[in-house]
Design an enzyme around this catalytic site. Sequence first.
Site, PDB file in Angstrom:
ATOM      1  CE  LYS A 269      -4.501   0.782   0.012  1.00 24.91           C
ATOM      2  NZ  LYS A 269      -5.461  -0.055  -0.718  1.00 24.91           N
TER       3      LYS A 269
ATOM      4  N   GLY B  54     -20.787   6.323   1.556  1.00 27.72           N
ATOM      5  CA  GLY B  54     -19.774   6.761   0.605  1.00 27.72           C
ATOM      6  C   GLY B  54     -20.301   6.734  -0.815  1.00 27.72           C
TER       7      GLY B  54
ATOM      8  N   GLY C 105     -18.484   7.860  -3.558  1.00 28.10           N
ATOM      9  CA  GLY C 105     -17.405   7.999  -4.528  1.00 28.10           C
ATOM     10  C   GLY C 105     -17.585   6.975  -5.626  1.00 28.10           C
TER      11      GLY C 105
ATOM     12  CG  ASP D 123     -20.192  11.201   0.219  1.00 30.52           C
ATOM     13  OD1 ASP D 123     -19.668  10.244  -0.380  1.00 30.52           O
ATOM     14  OD2 ASP D 123     -19.576  12.256   0.505  1.00 30.52           O
TER      15      ASP D 123
ATOM     16  NE  ARG E 228     -19.083  12.120  -3.219  1.00 30.67           N
ATOM     17  CZ  ARG E 228     -17.779  11.859  -3.106  1.00 30.67           C
ATOM     18  NH1 ARG E 228     -16.988  11.918  -4.180  1.00 30.67           N
ATOM     19  NH2 ARG E 228     -17.252  11.553  -1.940  1.00 30.67           N
TER      20      ARG E 228
ATOM     21  CB  ALA F  18     -16.525   6.239   2.904  1.00 28.54           C
TER      22      ALA F  18
ATOM     23  CB  ALA G 254     -16.668  -2.079  -1.522  1.00 28.37           C
TER      24      ALA G 254
END
Length: 336
Positions: A82, A172, A174, A195, A200, A231, A252
């Site tokens: 990472k 989240g 995104g 979010d 959004r 998120a 996720a």
Amino acid sequence: MVGAVAEFRRLFADAERTFVFQHSSGLRAFLVVDSTRLGPAAGGIRTATYADEADALADARRLAAAMTLKCALAGLDAGGAKTVVIADALVDRAAAFASLGAFVQELGGLYRCAGDYGTTDADLSAVASTCEYVHQGAVLAESVAQGALACLRAASRFVGREVEGLRVAVQGCGAIGTAYARALVAAGCDVRVCDIDRGRAEALAQTHPSMIAIEPEDFLTSEVDVLAPCARGGVLDDAAARRVRASIVCGAANNVCAGGGAGVLHARGIVHVPDVLASAGAVVDGIGRTVMGLADRTPLIEGLGDTASQLLERARSAAMPTEAMAAQMAAQRLNH
């Protein structure tokens, strides 16, 4: 840039860290390699604000270790790594990510990177301008969504239900949260989205009548069947896990649980698909294509659901949290 590639290779072998710094762009980044036992190290680039560099390094280490488990459980020929970029140090963002890409390129494929929380498409394009070992594109978010949905199908079967008709709260909005929310709607779920950017969430909810926007602070206690954190990680610590009303957690985001959160979910009888499985779609797609040479990665992505079913059954038989069983199953492959 500080830290020659030769020195990095030595640290790489010891699964230690390297620190990349470039004055002109403000780049400050930790690249942590956790394992190369199964193949090249794979892991995204996270861009975030941290309390200090020790906090950033600790996050990189946690995330890299999770990537090792993720790749092993998914049956990939890859290990875990990472990169964490300290957001508030950046001066020239494009130059910073191009510089990071040049560093990764010098490693000759030992590390394969992709996007992660806080890293934009423009950032990845800058990395790709100097590096061939970067996976990018909207397709990766779709792959994550399909993998997460396969895992949710396994979890719903485990509790004697079908995915269709489930009420799911997605945290989240995104790229990944949006892709997952849309996949859930297509599968017949009623979806709540939230979010920290309320606009959004509202915009996403307006794209389909089966979606509604909720307040971020209402996520944990939503009257839903499934919580899907998509998120930043660490949202389910001990205290938060005690507030969950859903019967399934399948999101996720990376490192969803913190502290004893996974243990609390287990003690409460909440079915938890660990994120090392539920969020593995992107690395399956990327590594499956570039390292394993698979023209069609769909069977491997869908196979995450089969692995989730095995994991849930084994965890129940052993009366242990699913995160602990995931680590056990990954260790079996790593040590084989």
